[in-house]
Design an enzyme around this catalytic site. Structure first.
Site, PDB file in Angstrom:
ATOM      1  N   GLY A  57      64.916 -60.840  24.826  1.00  0.00           N
ATOM      2  CA  GLY A  57      64.571 -61.060  23.427  1.00  0.00           C
ATOM      3  C   GLY A  57      63.253 -61.788  23.313  1.00  0.00           C
ATOM      4  O   GLY A  57      62.602 -62.106  24.311  1.00  0.00           O
ATOM      5  N   VAL A 103      52.043 -62.750  37.164  1.00  0.00           N
ATOM      6  CA  VAL A 103      52.461 -61.351  37.134  1.00  0.00           C
ATOM      7  C   VAL A 103      52.318 -60.795  35.720  1.00  0.00           C
ATOM      8  O   VAL A 103      52.759 -61.408  34.748  1.00  0.00           O
ATOM      9  CB  VAL A 103      53.923 -61.212  37.602  1.00  0.00           C
ATOM     10  N   SER A 146      51.456 -64.722  25.461  1.00  0.00           N
ATOM     11  CA  SER A 146      51.750 -63.454  26.122  1.00  0.00           C
ATOM     12  C   SER A 146      50.715 -63.110  27.187  1.00  0.00           C
ATOM     13  O   SER A 146      49.546 -62.862  26.881  1.00  0.00           O
ATOM     14  CB  SER A 146      51.800 -62.325  25.085  1.00  0.00           C
ATOM     15  N   ARG A 147      51.148 -63.082  28.439  1.00  0.00           N
ATOM     16  CA  ARG A 147      50.204 -62.746  29.511  1.00  0.00           C
ATOM     17  C   ARG A 147      49.835 -61.260  29.482  1.00  0.00           C
ATOM     18  O   ARG A 147      48.751 -60.882  29.908  1.00  0.00           O
ATOM     19  CB  ARG A 147      50.783 -63.142  30.870  1.00  0.00           C
ATOM     20  N   ASN A 148      50.740 -60.405  28.971  1.00  0.00           N
ATOM     21  CA  ASN A 148      50.403 -58.982  28.846  1.00  0.00           C
ATOM     22  C   ASN A 148      49.303 -58.786  27.811  1.00  0.00           C
ATOM     23  O   ASN A 148      48.363 -58.013  28.027  1.00  0.00           O
ATOM     24  CB  ASN A 148      51.652 -58.182  28.472  1.00  0.00           C
ATOM     25  N   ALA A 201      58.732 -69.031  27.104  1.00  0.00           N
ATOM     26  CA  ALA A 201      59.226 -70.221  27.799  1.00  0.00           C
ATOM     27  C   ALA A 201      58.625 -71.500  27.226  1.00  0.00           C
ATOM     28  O   ALA A 201      59.296 -72.529  27.126  1.00  0.00           O
ATOM     29  CB  ALA A 201      58.907 -70.116  29.287  1.00  0.00           C
ATOM     30  N   LYS A 249      58.125 -52.958  25.939  1.00  0.00           N
ATOM     31  CA  LYS A 249      57.288 -53.730  25.012  1.00  0.00           C
ATOM     32  C   LYS A 249      56.077 -54.320  25.724  1.00  0.00           C
ATOM     33  O   LYS A 249      55.031 -54.555  25.110  1.00  0.00           O
ATOM     34  CB  LYS A 249      58.099 -54.812  24.311  1.00  0.00           C
ATOM     35  N   SER A 253      57.516 -69.960  34.671  1.00  0.00           N
ATOM     36  CA  SER A 253      57.716 -70.551  33.355  1.00  0.00           C
ATOM     37  C   SER A 253      59.106 -70.262  32.801  1.00  0.00           C
ATOM     38  O   SER A 253      59.792 -71.174  32.315  1.00  0.00           O
ATOM     39  CB  SER A 253      56.637 -70.058  32.388  1.00  0.00           C
ATOM     40  N   TRP A 254      59.572 -69.015  32.881  1.00  0.00           N
ATOM     41  CA  TRP A 254      60.842 -68.667  32.273  1.00  0.00           C
ATOM     42  C   TRP A 254      62.018 -69.230  33.058  1.00  0.00           C
ATOM     43  O   TRP A 254      62.970 -69.770  32.484  1.00  0.00           O
ATOM     44  CB  TRP A 254      60.955 -67.157  32.123  1.00  0.00           C
TER      45      TRP A 254
END
Length: 345
Positions: free
Chosen positions: A136, A279, A254-256, A140, A191, A11-12
């Protein structure tokens, strides 16, 4: 025209490649999957990672690393952090002394506990002044839709930081420079650990009070370790610190955080990673942060409890109780302001 190679068609990487194409740059992107490469080249989409996004017709994708990298002036690393060292070693023969490396991966080399700029310096001796970190609060999914976003370009070299700033900056993507490479890297990596924790809080059914406390105490821990490792404390109050922390701890993108919700809901780590399907940088970052806290003798109770949940089968509810029942302390002293601050004793 600047020739840019983006390594990683997730994505990013895809969002940044799109941004650069829209700025008129000649961009090639490397994908591990042949199916992804064909989709980007023929359908101009990347449905798995950026559903609904229409990619530029000028964006070229290839699965051959040498064809993508050869001749490029700038290499953008949008890879999982644990693979960065391997891919740098693979592309090393294709680079020259002036090639600029822009890393966007937020994590550590878990085996050595090195920051990724240190990994790059080890693999590519003499490249330190050509290395920058772009970091930052920047999902994405929003960048590819040209929603206003602000990030930082950090490098040991002012010239490189400003070059990367100029390369990426546009009306929807504001780029600041920052000389504190150590702090920017640590803020971006740590983070993800705290975002896992806020996700666990959500999975347990807790509310906004808990999340706010977790974020506030999380930035305190990030700052303590970051300063101990050489970062500037002001960096952790900026975009790559509290800015990135807020977006990662609160966003549905946010996947985290999503991984933390799964764990808080009772799923195992393996079940969680399978469900997220991408990931989750916070897992390895938690392991690294736990070891770094011991190495630098920094107190990081949130990190310790998360480590126990992920790697020692501790129940999430027990971890919450441990945090809430810790020995009472003074908040100002706890964030590093020493001395007696009371006006009246």
């Amino acid at each position: 025209m600047t020739d840019v190679s983006v390594l990683g068609a997730g994505s990013w990487g895809t969002a940044l490649a799109t941004l650069l194409c829209n700025k008129g740059k000649k961009v090639k992107i490397w994908a591990r999957s042949e199916a992804t490469s064909q989709e980007i080249n023929t359908e101009h989409t990347n449905k798995k990672y950026l559903p609904g996004a229409n990619l530029p017709l000028s964006l070229e994708c290839d699965t051959d690393l040498e064809r993508v990298v050869s001749g490029s002036e700038v290499i953008v690393l949008s890879l999982p952090s644990h693979t960065v060292k391997d891919y740098l070693e693979q592309i090393k023969p294709l680079l020259n002394e002036s090639t600029v490396i822009v890393n966007t991966a937020k994590g550590f080399d878990v085996g050595t506990l090195q920051r990724l700029s240190q990994v790059a310096a080890t693999v590519l001796p003499g490249s330190e002044n050509n290395f920058a970190m772009l970091s930052g609060p920047s999902h994405a999914e929003e960048v590819v839709k040209q929603m206003p976003t602000a990030v930082v370009s950090a490098s040991k070299s002012k010239k490189t930081a400003e070059f990367v700033q100029d390369l990426f900056i546009c009306s929807s993507f504001r780029v600041y420079t920052n000389p504190d490479l150590v702090g920017v890297e640590l803020g971006g990596a740590l983070k993800n650990v705290i975002a896992l924790g806020t996700g666990i809080s959500d999975g347990l059914g807790f509310g906004d009070n808990t999340k706010a406390a977790f974020i506030a105490r999380g930035i305190a821990e990030i700052g303590r370790l970051g300063v101990a490792m050489g970062g500037n404390p002001l960096t952790f109050a900026g975009l790559s610190g509290v800015g990135d922390l807020i977006v990662t701890c609160t966003s549905a993108h946010s996947r985290n955080r999503r991984a933390g919700i799964c764990i808080g809901s009772g799923k195992t780590l393996n079940q969680t990673l399978e469900e997220v399907g991408m990931v989750v940088e916070g897992v390895n970052a938690t392991k690294a942060a736990y070891k770094l806290a011991q190495q630098y003798q920094v107190e990081m109770p949130i990190v310790e409890e998360l480590y126990s949940i992920l790697f020692a089968d501790q129940e999430a509810s027990s971890a919450v109780r441990n945090l809430m029942e810790r020995v009472k302390t003074n908040e100002m002293e706890d964030i590093g302001l020493a001395g007696d601050l009371w006006e009246n004793n």
